[in-house]
Structures are given as C-alpha cells and as structure tokens.
Scaffold this active site. Structure first.
Site, short mmCIF file in Angstrom:
data_model
loop_
_atom_site.label_atom_id
_atom_site.label_comp_id
_atom_site.label_asym_id
_atom_site.label_seq_id
_atom_site.Cartn_x
_atom_site.Cartn_y
_atom_site.Cartn_z
N HIS A 27 0.86 -1.18 0.00
CA HIS A 27 0.00 0.00 0.00
C HIS A 27 0.90 1.23 0.00
O HIS A 27 2.13 1.11 0.04
CB HIS A 27 -0.95 0.00 1.20
CG HIS A 27 -0.26 0.04 2.53
ND1 HIS A 27 0.52 -1.00 3.00
CD2 HIS A 27 -0.22 1.01 3.49
CE1 HIS A 27 0.99 -0.69 4.19
NE2 HIS A 27 0.57 0.53 4.51
N HIS A 29 1.03 4.07 2.10
CA HIS A 29 1.38 4.95 3.22
C HIS A 29 2.85 5.33 3.06
O HIS A 29 3.66 4.54 2.57
CB HIS A 29 1.15 4.23 4.57
CG HIS A 29 -0.30 4.19 4.98
ND1 HIS A 29 -0.82 3.17 5.74
CD2 HIS A 29 -1.32 5.06 4.74
CE1 HIS A 29 -2.12 3.42 5.96
NE2 HIS A 29 -2.44 4.55 5.36
N ASP A 31 5.46 5.49 4.76
CA ASP A 31 6.58 4.68 5.27
C ASP A 31 6.87 3.47 4.37
O ASP A 31 7.90 2.83 4.54
CB ASP A 31 6.32 4.24 6.72
CG ASP A 31 5.03 3.48 6.89
OD1 ASP A 31 4.07 3.74 6.14
OD2 ASP A 31 4.97 2.61 7.77
N HIS A 32 5.98 3.18 3.44
CA HIS A 32 6.21 2.05 2.54
C HIS A 32 6.74 2.48 1.17
O HIS A 32 7.11 1.64 0.37
CB HIS A 32 4.92 1.25 2.34
CG HIS A 32 4.52 0.47 3.55
ND1 HIS A 32 4.62 -0.91 3.63
CD2 HIS A 32 4.06 0.89 4.76
CE1 HIS A 32 4.21 -1.31 4.82
NE2 HIS A 32 3.88 -0.24 5.52
N HIS A 131 -6.52 -2.33 5.16
CA HIS A 131 -5.64 -1.58 6.05
C HIS A 131 -5.98 -0.11 5.84
O HIS A 131 -5.26 0.61 5.16
CB HIS A 131 -4.18 -1.89 5.69
CG HIS A 131 -3.16 -1.09 6.43
ND1 HIS A 131 -3.09 -1.03 7.80
CD2 HIS A 131 -2.15 -0.29 5.97
CE1 HIS A 131 -2.10 -0.23 8.15
NE2 HIS A 131 -1.51 0.23 7.06
ZN LIG Z 1 0.16 1.42 6.47
#
Ligand SMILES: [Zn+2]
Length: 171
Positions: A27, A29, A31-32, A131
């Site tokens: 996904h 977000h 931080d990814h 999520h």
């Molecule tokens: Zn996430």
C-alpha cells in the site's frame, strides 16, 4: 522487492538494486514508499530486463504521478509497466521514458484469481486485505527443483543426465 520504505534501498548495493526484477507495494502509506526515489534513480532507464511495479488498486495513477515528479531529459530508454491489483483482475499501464513518462498507455487487463505472476522459478499470489483501504498481501512460492550431488554421482559412475543411457528405452 517488497515495499520500498525509507532506508530500504540503502540496505542494498547498487548492483542488487539494479537486479530487482519486480517491485511489489502492499500500500502507499509514506513509510512504505519513501525509498522509491532511490530505487527509480537506479533503474529508470534500465533496458536489460523488464521493469515491473505492482500494487493495490490505483497503483497506476499513484505511481504515474510519482514518475511525473521529475525532469526526464537525461536518457530516453526505459519502459515501465505499472500493475494495479484489483479484486478479480490486474490493470496495467505502460510508461515510456521516450515519452517522458507522461502517457499512461493502457495495456490489456489480465483476469486473475490469485496468481498474478508466474516465472520459471516462482509464482506470486496476491490477496487484498483491509488496512484503512486495500492493501496487498503477497505469497511467493518457489517451484520445486532438483539439485544433484555431483561427487555422489561420480562415485556411482554416473553422469548428470535426466536418463542414464543404460536405461534409455526401458521405461
Ligand atoms: Zn500502512
């Protein structure tokens, strides 16, 4: 490579980064995805292997925007395929460096249930989970393979071959 958070690409050498065949996002977000610029910087013009990025629904749009966040006038090579994994199909666009990655050329959808990718060595399965939105869980399965113990073979007086000539024709 699975996800590309900050610091993730810097854990790898340049040659390892350049050897990544497929980048899979669960996904988007921050931080990814915050290490993606480093990955792209290493590979954007790559022609010695196909360039594929996979992710949840809307990956085509999100990553196309990401590609458009840079100047592209240093090289003209590099073709990228972005795959949005949806419930029952995978939607793909093709981005060309020769077009400054400005056009999301649609490719044919592939209808798939679980397996999104199959190579000689492995398959990748995908499943959408929740999520705060769809997030992709991936399962990599290596295909069975056989390894031969060469010293044991030679002890037995055999050579590596699928069929010993002595038995050929008897099966
Ligand atoms: Zn996430």
């Amino acid at each position: 490579m699975f996800d590309c958070g900050e610091g993730c690409p810097s854990e790898l050498s340049i040659s390892e980064l350049c050897a990544v065949d497929h980048l899979f996002f669960s996904h988007f977000h921050a931080d990814h995805v915050s290490g993606f610029d480093t990955f792209l910087r290493c590979n954007y013009g790559r022609t010695d292997r196909p360039n594929h990025i996979w992710g949840p629904p809307n990956s085509c749009e999100i990553l196309h925007h990401r590609f458009q966040g840079f100047w592209w006038n240093l090289a003209e090579t590099g073709t990228w395929r972005i795959h949005s994994i949806e419930q029952d199909r995978v939607r793909t666009i093709r981005l060309e460096n020769s077009e400054l990655f400005s056009i999301g050329n649609p490719e044919e959808d592939s209808e798939c249930q679980t397996i999104i990718l199959e190579t000689d060595a492995y398959t990748v399965e995908a499943m959408l989970l929740n999520h705060r939105g769809p997030s992709v869980a991936y399962l990599v399965k290596e295909k069975p393979r056989f390894n031969m113990n060469m010293s044991r073979l030679s002890e037995l007086g055999l050579k590596p071959s699928s069929v010993d000539p002595q038995f050929e024709g008897e099966q």
